[in-house]
Design a protein around this motif. Structure first.
Motif, PDB file in Angstrom:
ATOM      1  N   ILE A 119      12.212 -23.263-121.228  1.00 27.08           N
ATOM      2  CA  ILE A 119      11.403 -22.197-120.636  1.00 27.08           C
ATOM      3  C   ILE A 119      12.296 -21.211-119.905  1.00 27.08           C
ATOM      4  N   GLY A 120      13.236 -21.741-119.130  1.00 32.30           N
ATOM      5  CA  GLY A 120      14.161 -20.877-118.409  1.00 32.30           C
ATOM      6  C   GLY A 120      14.940 -19.985-119.345  1.00 32.30           C
ATOM      7  N   GLN A 123      12.826 -17.114-120.648  1.00 30.46           N
ATOM      8  CA  GLN A 123      12.599 -16.054-119.666  1.00 30.46           C
ATOM      9  C   GLN A 123      13.829 -15.186-119.469  1.00 30.46           C
ATOM     10  N   VAL A 124      14.954 -15.862-119.464  1.00 36.67           N
ATOM     11  CA  VAL A 124      16.220 -15.185-119.269  1.00 36.67           C
ATOM     12  C   VAL A 124      16.491 -14.230-120.438  1.00 36.67           C
ATOM     13  N   ALA A 127      14.225 -11.233-120.129  1.00 38.35           N
ATOM     14  CA  ALA A 127      14.628 -10.308-119.067  1.00 38.35           C
ATOM     15  C   ALA A 127      15.998  -9.695-119.337  1.00 38.35           C
ATOM     16  N   GLY A 128      16.667 -10.204-120.346  1.00 35.22           N
ATOM     17  CA  GLY A 128      17.974  -9.668-120.676  1.00 35.22           C
ATOM     18  C   GLY A 128      19.033  -9.941-119.621  1.00 35.22           C
ATOM     19  N   VAL A 129      18.973 -11.105-119.032  1.00 33.54           N
ATOM     20  CA  VAL A 129      19.965 -11.463-118.022  1.00 33.54           C
ATOM     21  C   VAL A 129      20.681 -12.732-118.464  1.00 33.54           C
ATOM     22  N   GLU A 130      21.683 -13.127-117.706  1.00 37.09           N
ATOM     23  CA  GLU A 130      22.433 -14.310-118.096  1.00 37.09           C
ATOM     24  C   GLU A 130      22.091 -15.505-117.215  1.00 37.09           C
ATOM     25  N   LEU A 131      21.727 -16.601-117.841  1.00 39.64           N
ATOM     26  CA  LEU A 131      21.293 -17.798-117.102  1.00 39.64           C
ATOM     27  C   LEU A 131      22.435 -18.445-116.338  1.00 39.64           C
ATOM     28  N   LEU A 132      22.167 -18.775-115.086  1.00 40.03           N
ATOM     29  CA  LEU A 132      23.139 -19.545-114.313  1.00 40.03           C
ATOM     30  C   LEU A 132      22.596 -20.938-114.012  1.00 40.03           C
ATOM     31  N   ASP A 133      21.353 -20.975-113.598  1.00 41.28           N
ATOM     32  CA  ASP A 133      20.775 -22.259-113.231  1.00 41.28           C
ATOM     33  C   ASP A 133      19.269 -22.168-113.371  1.00 41.28           C
TER      34      ASP A 133
ATOM     35  N   LEU B 100      12.374 -15.658-111.409  1.00 42.40           N
ATOM     36  CA  LEU B 100      13.703 -15.508-111.984  1.00 42.40           C
ATOM     37  C   LEU B 100      14.404 -14.536-111.044  1.00 42.40           C
ATOM     38  N   LEU B 136       9.409 -23.254-110.520  1.00 39.61           N
ATOM     39  CA  LEU B 136      10.644 -23.170-111.277  1.00 39.61           C
ATOM     40  C   LEU B 136      11.408 -21.952-110.777  1.00 39.61           C
ATOM     41  N   VAL B 138      14.663 -19.742-111.638  1.00 35.57           N
ATOM     42  CA  VAL B 138      15.724 -19.478-112.602  1.00 35.57           C
ATOM     43  C   VAL B 138      16.694 -18.505-111.956  1.00 35.57           C
ATOM     44  N   ARG B 139      17.921 -18.945-111.801  1.00 34.09           N
ATOM     45  CA  ARG B 139      18.932 -18.051-111.244  1.00 34.09           C
ATOM     46  C   ARG B 139      19.737 -17.462-112.376  1.00 34.09           C
ATOM     47  N   ALA B 140      19.981 -16.186-112.277  1.00 32.01           N
ATOM     48  CA  ALA B 140      20.665 -15.508-113.359  1.00 32.01           C
ATOM     49  C   ALA B 140      21.433 -14.321-112.799  1.00 32.01           C
ATOM     50  N   VAL B 141      22.143 -13.665-113.676  1.00 35.59           N
ATOM     51  CA  VAL B 141      22.823 -12.435-113.292  1.00 35.59           C
ATOM     52  C   VAL B 141      22.203 -11.320-114.111  1.00 35.59           C
ATOM     53  N   CYS B 142      21.892 -10.218-113.456  1.00 34.17           N
ATOM     54  CA  CYS B 142      21.199  -9.144-114.150  1.00 34.17           C
ATOM     55  C   CYS B 142      22.155  -8.331-115.029  1.00 34.17           C
ATOM     56  N   LEU B 143      21.536  -7.630-115.942  1.00 37.27           N
ATOM     57  CA  LEU B 143      22.250  -6.755-116.865  1.00 37.27           C
ATOM     58  C   LEU B 143      23.223  -5.827-116.168  1.00 37.27           C
ATOM     59  N   LEU B 146      26.253  -7.521-115.021  1.00 38.40           N
ATOM     60  CA  LEU B 146      27.087  -7.882-116.167  1.00 38.40           C
ATOM     61  C   LEU B 146      27.859  -6.664-116.660  1.00 38.40           C
TER      62      LEU B 146
END
Lengths: 172, 172
Positions: A119-120, A123-124, A127-133, B100, B136, B138-143, B146
DNA sequence: TTGCTTGCAAAAATTTTGCATCTAG
DNA sequence: CTAGATGCAAAATTTTTGCAAGCAA
């Protein structure tokens, strides 16, 4: 269980213009030796290091935790105890897990469920982002607290009688 | 959208030997009027109250947030910004959602996925505890980060140029 | 009335930062 | 060598607490 050797850590760090210092190596090794399912706060890590006669300043501990979490080597947990906890980040399906925590006594349970990471990832991607956790946190009240008559009868500092066996130097 | 009337709040509180005070009512109303998807920290809530010429002490804000979260009216979010955030807890399938968040600029996205709550319920049942919240993160880095060359090229205080439009009195 | 609440100020707890010094690369 | 890292102490942030006074039930 040696998921990150000193050397692969060095590579990770150098790639980003950072250096492998004895302090960073020591801190990583504490996490490597932590028994599965345990996690540490900055303060707890600092105490463990002291018990091991390592001289590492508290600020270095904080700086290192941030760095390793940012790099993706550690995972930051927010279990609502007033401070963050950290554990090794094992993003593969096999080791990836989540937490169920009692908001009254802070007892935690781990569980795995492959569909959560899926699922994560979905979503990532959307959203076009990069998953970290990706972590599911389930907050609940434990049986013991319910038996005591939670919430009206339980003082906010009440904790399960037996649950006072924690941390500080719990390295296996 | 009035999910908790002043009166149902009163009942909830009185059941637990607590009282409905004007401060508590005011604070709940702030959350009721918050547009969906927003969440507040204690400090932000305090500022909003001040802008509305409400005289509520910061400690009362903290105490009320704790109380309402404990009762299950508010949900505590840990989005790794150094402090907790709160939003109305809407546990029904329809409003239940997850977050997220970009660890670089703290931009957050909401999403829903019914299967997550099901997973939480399953774990809670297995552990024999009572569910309060299931989220839930979700940690990520945005576009944008990046593109800037995250992580090596991005200073730790860098934030998306446009993402500085936030909070403070964002009531719709 | 009674005991839960509030506000304030003071304290605690947690985390960050400035800077001189040290050291990995 | 040189830029990054450390340790210390000081500061900043966030949250909690003691207590006298106020107020809901």
């Amino acid at each position: 269980m040696n998921l990150y050797s000193a050397n692969s850590l060095k590579v990770e760090l150098n790639q980003r213009g950072c250096r492998l210092t004895p302090q960073r190596e020591t801190i990583l090794s504490v996490f490597q030796n932590l028994r599965q399912g345990n996690h540490l706060s900055a303060e707890e890590l600092y105490n463990i290091l002291h018990n091991q006669r390592e001289k590492i300043g508290l600020s270095t501990v904080y700086r290192t935790l941030h760095l390793l979490a940012r790099i993706g080597i550690l995972r930051e947990l927010e279990l609502a105890e007033g401070h963050k906890h950290y554990e090794l980040n094992l993003p593969d399906m096999h080791h990836h897990h989540h937490h169920l925590v009692c908001i009254q006594c802070h007892k935690t349970f781990e569980f795995s469920d492959e569909s959560i990471l899926k699922i994560g990832k979905k979503q990532v991607e959307k959203a076009g982002v990069e998953l970290l956790d990706c972590q599911l946190t389930v907050r609940a009240v434990c049986l013991e607290a319910l038996r005591e008559g939670w919430p009206s009868m339980v003082p906010s500092n009440w904790s399960c009688p037996r649950s006072h066996s924690e941390m500080e130097d719990e390295i296996s």
